[in-house]
Write a protein that holds these residues in place. Sequence first.
Motif, PDB file in Angstrom:
ATOM      1  N   MET A   1      45.961  49.864  36.562  1.00 15.90           N
ATOM      2  CA  MET A   1      44.579  49.470  36.293  1.00 15.90           C
ATOM      3  C   MET A   1      44.298  49.413  34.785  1.00 15.90           C
ATOM      4  N   LYS A   2      44.899  50.362  34.044  1.00 22.79           N
ATOM      5  CA  LYS A   2      44.702  50.369  32.589  1.00 22.79           C
ATOM      6  C   LYS A   2      45.195  49.070  31.969  1.00 22.79           C
ATOM      7  N   LEU A   3      46.274  48.518  32.493  1.00 23.56           N
ATOM      8  CA  LEU A   3      46.806  47.262  31.979  1.00 23.56           C
ATOM      9  C   LEU A   3      45.795  46.135  32.177  1.00 23.56           C
ATOM     10  N   CYS A   4      45.128  46.120  33.325  1.00 24.92           N
ATOM     11  CA  CYS A   4      44.121  45.089  33.596  1.00 24.92           C
ATOM     12  C   CYS A   4      42.936  45.218  32.646  1.00 24.92           C
TER      13      CYS A   4
ATOM     14  N   CYS B   1      33.916  43.156  32.250  1.00 27.72           N
ATOM     15  CA  CYS B   1      34.950  44.084  31.773  1.00 27.72           C
ATOM     16  C   CYS B   1      34.384  45.483  31.545  1.00 27.72           C
ATOM     17  N   TYR B   2      33.157  45.553  31.046  1.00 24.91           N
ATOM     18  CA  TYR B   2      32.540  46.856  30.808  1.00 24.91           C
ATOM     19  C   TYR B   2      32.410  47.642  32.111  1.00 24.91           C
ATOM     20  N   HIS B   3      31.858  47.014  33.137  1.00 25.88           N
ATOM     21  CA  HIS B   3      31.647  47.718  34.405  1.00 25.88           C
ATOM     22  C   HIS B   3      32.967  47.943  35.139  1.00 25.88           C
ATOM     23  N   THR B   4      33.942  47.089  34.887  1.00 26.00           N
ATOM     24  CA  THR B   4      35.275  47.319  35.453  1.00 26.00           C
ATOM     25  C   THR B   4      35.901  48.568  34.847  1.00 26.00           C
TER      26      THR B   4
ATOM     27  N   ILE C   1      28.885  46.590  40.664  1.00 26.03           N
ATOM     28  CA  ILE C   1      28.185  45.876  39.597  1.00 26.03           C
ATOM     29  C   ILE C   1      29.045  44.747  39.044  1.00 26.03           C
ATOM     30  N   SER C   2      30.319  45.023  38.821  1.00 27.77           N
ATOM     31  CA  SER C   2      31.188  44.010  38.213  1.00 27.77           C
ATOM     32  C   SER C   2      31.292  42.761  39.083  1.00 27.77           C
TER      33      SER C   2
ATOM     34  N   THR D   1      37.248  48.771  40.752  1.00 32.57           N
ATOM     35  CA  THR D   1      37.460  47.333  40.873  1.00 32.57           C
ATOM     36  C   THR D   1      38.927  47.048  41.154  1.00 32.57           C
ATOM     37  N   GLU D   2      39.193  46.231  42.152  1.00 29.82           N
ATOM     38  CA  GLU D   2      40.572  45.887  42.490  1.00 29.82           C
ATOM     39  C   GLU D   2      41.184  45.003  41.391  1.00 29.82           C
ATOM     40  N   PRO D   3      42.457  45.206  41.057  1.00 28.20           N
ATOM     41  CA  PRO D   3      43.108  44.392  40.022  1.00 28.20           C
ATOM     42  C   PRO D   3      43.032  42.892  40.301  1.00 28.20           C
ATOM     43  N   GLY D   4      43.038  42.510  41.576  1.00 29.31           N
ATOM     44  CA  GLY D   4      42.987  41.089  41.917  1.00 29.31           C
ATOM     45  C   GLY D   4      41.741  40.391  41.418  1.00 29.31           C
ATOM     46  N   TYR D   5      40.616  41.108  41.382  1.00 32.50           N
ATOM     47  CA  TYR D   5      39.384  40.531  40.852  1.00 32.50           C
ATOM     48  C   TYR D   5      39.534  40.247  39.359  1.00 32.50           C
TER      49      TYR D   5
END
Length: 267
Positions: free
Chosen positions: A1-4, A53-56, A63-64, A206-210
């Motif tokens: 997730m950090k990479l996303c 990106c902020y809410h992710t 929210i995102s 948030t899922e990485p796919g989004y």
Amino acid sequence: MKLCVDIGNNLRYILLVSASLIPGKKFNHQYNKYQAIILGLYVRIYKLYDSFCYHTSKSQVEISMIFLRLIYESSIKMQYLIKNDETSAKSFIFTSYKSHTEGIKYFKKLEKQRELATIEKRLLEKWRHQINEDSIAEETLLKNKIWKMDKKSFKDLMREFNIDHLYPFAFGNSSSAVHGDWNDIKFHHINFSDGSYHPDLEYNRTEPGYITGVSINCLNKMNEFLKWNDADPDNAITWIIKPFLEFIISLDVYHEKNVTQVNWQNK
């Protein structure tokens, strides 16, 4: 997730820089009113992606996801206006006055019954001033019945690019978060246990796919925008789009191959 999240941070910066570039020679290095609509939509995409990106990063998918639909909507409108001439841009402006027109109709009916209050007069004056600035006749607005750019629905706009089959996914799915329908409520805001429903006051990740999907969209729109306004003739920014796209797509493929849990099974 950090990479996303890191992908989002880098892309936000590139979007910001690309939006700030001066348009090329074919534009005489400046935008006219109708070209400014496309510029404005691109800046809107940047700001919406920045908020996404902020809410992710805060793990707030509820929210995102709201920003996903807004980003895709702005992207298709921008793409459509790039493809078409000033007639579509004028239609875009004209149909933006739907709520103003409804308000004017209401006040015109109301002022036959009583004198308008100060705030009502101020609103009416403000709306009429805005309409006059765009050289639109009030009577033309009052007679108008169809409030869609070029009389086309959003799905019609997508059909212009043969992507209307993506409507349920790119646009329709995230509409749940915008409108707060049952799918949004049951997945994000309530829990069911011990035979009854309870509030779900925690945010969800948030899922990485989004993230990969909307990032791919934004990179494609950046490419279209920079080709349209000829602002990067030396490819100072454009060169990065292809390798960045390839990396995000490969990450998306990897994620899909390695998904081990389906979160909705717990709802």
